[in-house]
Design an enzyme around this catalytic site. Structure first.
Site, PDB file in Angstrom:
ATOM      1  N   GLY A  22       0.789  -1.211  -0.052  1.00  0.00           N
ATOM      2  CA  GLY A  22       0.113   0.121   0.136  1.00  0.00           C
ATOM      3  C   GLY A  22       0.715   1.126   0.007  1.00  0.00           C
ATOM      4  N   GLU A 110       1.376  -1.106  14.326  1.00  0.00           N
ATOM      5  CA  GLU A 110       0.560  -2.240  14.151  1.00  0.00           C
ATOM      6  C   GLU A 110      -0.897  -1.789  14.725  1.00  0.00           C
ATOM      7  OE1 GLU A 110       0.577  -6.672  16.219  1.00  0.00           O
ATOM      8  OE2 GLU A 110       2.295  -5.473  16.332  1.00  0.00           O
TER       9      GLU A 110
END
Length: 233
Positions: A22, A110
């Site tokens: 991405g 994360e």
């Protein structure tokens, strides 16, 4: 091709590689010393992960990409075809002395649904496969949105804005970044959404300027731009 010696194999196994599918394609992680275009298999890339902290807000989450295991994806009713077996992106090798620092940096990113996984990466030049770490928003995380009607998804992306900027800039920058990797690296899901967003824009007072996309693609050297490294990897 010459086979690896035991010392070569040991050195390769000790290297730290990160796969970006991405925003990492155009916003590299810090302290990398090699950048390799290529692809992974066994996954499908989709704009099915909510973004509350970069391309949207908690009240109005945007959308970013994640990877879905193809075996799980095939049981879903998606409006877009699965497309190629290859999910293109970029692998980065992190400088040895900076691995711990970068791992800590990435692990902080994360949050909001992404977890650590490992997958084999196939370099575009046909060189040996690389074991890479990859962050994925799996279907069991609470930010996973699942299949969405393409026009509704495009409209949602078009109107969403977060601290890292308009959601549409992320989509259109991803389209450009993927097309730059290889003649076959385009993603049908991404291209369809990008075209829908351009059509929405053509009938709207809002304008997607080429300058905005170019600024997005060239923010990789800006520390502020690096903040999105872990969101929509």
């Amino acid at each position: 091709m010459a086979s690896q010696t035991s010392s070569d194999a040991q050195a390769a196994s000790s290297e730290f590689w990160l796969f970006g599918y991405g925003s990492l394609i155009w916003k590299p992680p810090p302290h990398f010393d090699r950048r390799v275009p290529g692809y992974v298999t066994g996954y499908v890339r989709r704009f099915w992960q909510a973004s509350q902290d970069h391309r949207g807000t908690p009240e109005a989450p945007g959308r970013v990409v994640t990877l879905i295991e193809r075996s799980f994806y095939e049981a879903l009713n998606d409006h877009h075809p699965a497309g190629s077996e290859r999910v293109w992106g970029t692998a980065y090798r992190i400088e040895t002395e900076k691995v711990a620092e970068v791992r800590e940096y990435l692990d902080i990113r994360e949050i909001n649904g992404y977890t650590i996984h490992y997958t084999d990466f196939h370099p575009a030049d046909g060189s040996p496969d690389i074991k890479t770490l990859v962050y994925i928003g799996t279907p069991d995380n609470d930010q996973f949105m699942g299949p969405q009607e393409p026009q509704q998804l495009a409209e949602h992306i078009f109107k969403s804005v977060g601290p890292s900027g308009p959601n549409k800039d992320y989509l259109l920058s991803l389209e450009v970044a993927l097309d730059s990797l290889s003649l076959e690296s385009g993603d049908g899901h991404i291209k369809d959404l990008a075209e829908r967003v351009r059509q929405i824009e053509s009938g709207s007072s809002a304008v997607i300027s080429q300058e905005a996309i170019e600024n997005e693609l060239h923010r990789s050297g800006n520390p502020e731009g690096q903040e999105e490294v872990g969101k929509g990897f």
